[in-house]
Design a protein around this motif. Structure first.
Motif, mmCIF file in Angstrom:
data_model
loop_
_atom_site.group_PDB
_atom_site.id
_atom_site.type_symbol
_atom_site.label_atom_id
_atom_site.label_comp_id
_atom_site.label_asym_id
_atom_site.label_seq_id
_atom_site.Cartn_x
_atom_site.Cartn_y
_atom_site.Cartn_z
ATOM 1 N N ARG A 152 0.841 -1.206 0.000
ATOM 2 C CA ARG A 152 0.000 0.000 0.000
ATOM 3 C C ARG A 152 0.872 1.250 0.000
ATOM 4 O O ARG A 152 0.536 2.257 -0.652
ATOM 5 N N GLU A 153 1.990 1.186 0.723
ATOM 6 C CA GLU A 153 2.915 2.311 0.739
ATOM 7 C C GLU A 153 3.534 2.520 -0.644
ATOM 8 O O GLU A 153 3.636 3.651 -1.131
ATOM 9 N N ILE A 154 3.966 1.423 -1.274
ATOM 10 C CA ILE A 154 4.561 1.521 -2.613
ATOM 11 C C ILE A 154 3.544 2.071 -3.609
ATOM 12 O O ILE A 154 3.856 2.932 -4.442
ATOM 13 N N LEU A 155 2.313 1.575 -3.527
ATOM 14 C CA LEU A 155 1.269 1.996 -4.466
ATOM 15 C C LEU A 155 0.947 3.477 -4.331
ATOM 16 O O LEU A 155 0.660 4.160 -5.327
ATOM 17 N N SER A 156 1.011 3.982 -3.101
ATOM 18 C CA SER A 156 0.736 5.414 -2.909
ATOM 19 C C SER A 156 1.818 6.287 -3.540
ATOM 20 O O SER A 156 1.557 7.415 -3.968
ATOM 21 N N ARG A 157 3.044 5.759 -3.625
ATOM 22 C CA ARG A 157 4.152 6.505 -4.220
ATOM 23 C C ARG A 157 4.244 6.269 -5.727
ATOM 24 O O ARG A 157 4.595 7.178 -6.490
ATOM 25 N N HIS A 158 3.943 5.039 -6.142
ATOM 26 C CA HIS A 158 4.090 4.659 -7.551
ATOM 27 C C HIS A 158 2.838 3.908 -8.002
ATOM 28 O O HIS A 158 2.837 2.671 -8.064
ATOM 29 N N PRO A 159 1.772 4.617 -8.354
ATOM 30 C CA PRO A 159 0.510 3.971 -8.736
ATOM 31 C C PRO A 159 0.634 3.034 -9.936
ATOM 32 O O PRO A 159 -0.189 2.120 -10.093
ATOM 33 N N TRP A 160 1.646 3.214 -10.764
ATOM 34 C CA TRP A 160 1.824 2.388 -11.952
ATOM 35 C C TRP A 160 2.184 0.935 -11.611
ATOM 36 O O TRP A 160 2.098 0.051 -12.474
ATOM 37 N N ILE A 161 2.545 0.683 -10.350
ATOM 38 C CA ILE A 161 2.872 -0.681 -9.928
ATOM 39 C C ILE A 161 1.695 -1.622 -10.173
ATOM 40 O O ILE A 161 1.876 -2.790 -10.549
ATOM 41 N N SER A 184 10.643 8.405 -11.552
ATOM 42 C CA SER A 184 9.750 9.521 -11.248
ATOM 43 C C SER A 184 8.793 9.838 -12.388
ATOM 44 O O SER A 184 7.773 10.506 -12.177
ATOM 45 N N ASP A 185 9.093 9.365 -13.598
ATOM 46 C CA ASP A 185 8.274 9.690 -14.767
ATOM 47 C C ASP A 185 7.443 8.508 -15.255
ATOM 48 O O ASP A 185 6.769 8.601 -16.288
ATOM 49 N N MET A 186 7.465 7.399 -14.551
ATOM 50 C CA MET A 186 6.745 6.205 -14.994
ATOM 51 C C MET A 186 5.233 6.410 -14.976
ATOM 52 O O MET A 186 4.687 7.102 -14.118
ATOM 53 N N ASN A 187 4.549 5.789 -15.945
ATOM 54 C CA ASN A 187 3.097 5.800 -15.995
ATOM 55 C C ASN A 187 2.606 4.391 -16.319
ATOM 56 O O ASN A 187 3.403 3.464 -16.479
ATOM 57 N N ASP A 188 1.293 4.210 -16.410
ATOM 58 C CA ASP A 188 0.732 2.876 -16.635
ATOM 59 C C ASP A 188 1.199 2.282 -17.963
ATOM 60 O O ASP A 188 1.465 1.069 -18.055
ATOM 61 N N ALA A 211 17.066 -14.331 -14.237
ATOM 62 C CA ALA A 211 16.149 -13.680 -15.176
ATOM 63 C C ALA A 211 15.628 -12.364 -14.602
ATOM 64 O O ALA A 211 15.548 -11.353 -15.303
ATOM 65 N N VAL A 212 15.274 -12.397 -13.318
ATOM 66 C CA VAL A 212 14.763 -11.173 -12.679
ATOM 67 C C VAL A 212 15.861 -10.107 -12.616
ATOM 68 O O VAL A 212 15.601 -8.921 -12.851
ATOM 69 N N ASP A 213 17.095 -10.509 -12.317
ATOM 70 C CA ASP A 213 18.225 -9.565 -12.307
ATOM 71 C C ASP A 213 18.402 -8.932 -13.688
ATOM 72 O O ASP A 213 18.663 -7.728 -13.803
ATOM 73 N N HIS A 214 18.278 -9.763 -14.728
ATOM 74 C CA HIS A 214 18.376 -9.275 -16.107
ATOM 75 C C HIS A 214 17.274 -8.269 -16.392
ATOM 76 O O HIS A 214 17.512 -7.200 -16.971
ATOM 77 N N TRP A 215 16.079 -8.604 -15.982
ATOM 78 C CA TRP A 215 14.906 -7.726 -16.202
ATOM 79 C C TRP A 215 15.079 -6.398 -15.491
ATOM 80 O O TRP A 215 14.789 -5.337 -16.054
ATOM 81 N N ILE A 216 15.556 -6.438 -14.268
ATOM 82 C CA ILE A 216 15.788 -5.206 -13.504
ATOM 83 C C ILE A 216 16.872 -4.358 -14.143
ATOM 84 O O ILE A 216 16.748 -3.138 -14.267
ATOM 85 N N ALA A 217 17.942 -5.018 -14.573
ATOM 86 C CA ALA A 217 19.088 -4.296 -15.139
ATOM 87 C C ALA A 217 18.744 -3.546 -16.416
ATOM 88 O O ALA A 217 19.319 -2.490 -16.694
ATOM 89 N N GLN A 218 17.812 -4.069 -17.198
ATOM 90 C CA GLN A 218 17.518 -3.434 -18.495
ATOM 91 C C GLN A 218 16.386 -2.410 -18.417
ATOM 92 O O GLN A 218 16.029 -1.806 -19.422
ATOM 93 N N ASN A 219 15.827 -2.225 -17.208
ATOM 94 C CA ASN A 219 14.754 -1.237 -17.056
ATOM 95 C C ASN A 219 15.122 -0.261 -15.941
ATOM 96 O O ASN A 219 15.204 -0.658 -14.768
ATOM 97 N N ALA A 220 15.344 0.975 -16.311
ATOM 98 C CA ALA A 220 15.872 1.987 -15.391
ATOM 99 C C ALA A 220 15.003 2.185 -14.148
ATOM 100 O O ALA A 220 15.517 2.383 -13.047
ATOM 101 N N ALA A 221 13.685 2.089 -14.305
ATOM 102 C CA ALA A 221 12.785 2.359 -13.181
ATOM 103 C C ALA A 221 12.872 1.329 -12.086
ATOM 104 O O ALA A 221 12.496 1.580 -10.939
ATOM 105 N N LEU A 222 13.401 0.147 -12.407
ATOM 106 C CA LEU A 222 13.463 -0.942 -11.428
ATOM 107 C C LEU A 222 14.779 -0.981 -10.661
ATOM 108 O O LEU A 222 14.892 -1.695 -9.667
ATOM 109 N N GLU A 223 15.763 -0.234 -11.124
ATOM 110 C CA GLU A 223 17.081 -0.280 -10.484
ATOM 111 C C GLU A 223 17.087 0.551 -9.192
ATOM 112 O O GLU A 223 16.343 1.473 -9.026
#
Length: 223
Positions: A152-161, A184-188, A211-223
């Motif tokens: 709930r805390e994450i969702l309040s900060r980043h609704p796109w989750i 900071s610029d992520m959207n749905d 695989a998850v590490d790879h996915w995180i590494a290639q997407n800036a918003a997840l790092e």
């Protein structure tokens, strides 16, 4: 039939330690006093000891002693009692994990929350046929986001989750893309594109963590 009556008491042992105990009773004004051979009254002693540790974690000890008031067939013990006892422990673990705030989460807590999410999606999908599978999976995601304090805390900060988890819950193989949008610029729309490639990346790796590490590494918003 077998039944038990217990009294629940608690005591603060220290500033950082509380004990909750379940003490058996032989009778209680609110419990019908059944007589005869139809009912066997068992008893059980149990306790929870909850201690706040200096590193911000909480240590929980559980002790349990059950007296069923007589012998039970092995098939009942192995086929019913042990699985239900394990299920009770699992429910307690899930309860504590869902109660944690974002700042209190550890890596192990995060893994458990992931398991809770998957189970919540599976549970939601049992409410309808395969045609409703996708929509029910998204409902399971929403339920998870509601019951977890940290989410709930994450969702309040980043609704796109929510949109990202909705897409992941579909578990469909799609073309893996890269999202360069900053957190900071992520959207749905970005979140859906980010989530689309996860299944493909998992299939292309021998181990899910890699695989998850790879996915995180290639997407800036997840790092």
């Amino acid at each position: 039939d077998r039944e038990a009556i217990v009294n629940i008491v608690w005591k603060r042992i220290s500033e950082k330690c509380i004990v909750v105990a379940y003490h058996p009773l032989t009778s209680h004004p609110k419990v019908e006093n059944k007589e005869g051979d139809a009912v066997i009254r068992g008893s059980f002693h149990s306790f929870y000891k909850v201690t706040q540790l200096d590193n911000g974690l909480t240590d929980v000890e559980l002790g349990l002693h059950i007296n069923f008031g007589g012998k039970l067939p092995k098939v009942v013990v192995n086929g019913f009692l042990i699985p239900n006892a394990n299920r009770a422990v699992s429910h307690q673990q899930c309860y504590f994990a869902n109660s944690l705030s974002l700042d209190d989460l550890t890596k192990a807590d995060g893994k458990l929350l992931g398991e809770i999410l998957v189970n919540q999606i599976k549970k939601a999908r049992t409410r309808g046929g395969w045609k409703k599978r996708a929509d029910l999976g998204k409902i399971g995601v929403d339920e998870f986001l509601y019951i977890s304090v940290a989410m709930r805390e994450i969702l309040s900060r980043h609704p796109w989750i929510r949109a990202m988890l909705h897409e992941i819950s579909l578990n469909q193989i799609k073309v893996a893309g890269t999202v360069h949008t900053a957190l900071s610029d992520m959207n749905d729309h970005d979140a859906i594109n980010l989530a689309k490639g996860l299944s493909t990346i998992i299939l292309s790796n021998t181990e899910a963590p890699a695989a998850v590490d790879h996915w995180i590494a290639q997407n800036a918003a997840l790092e």
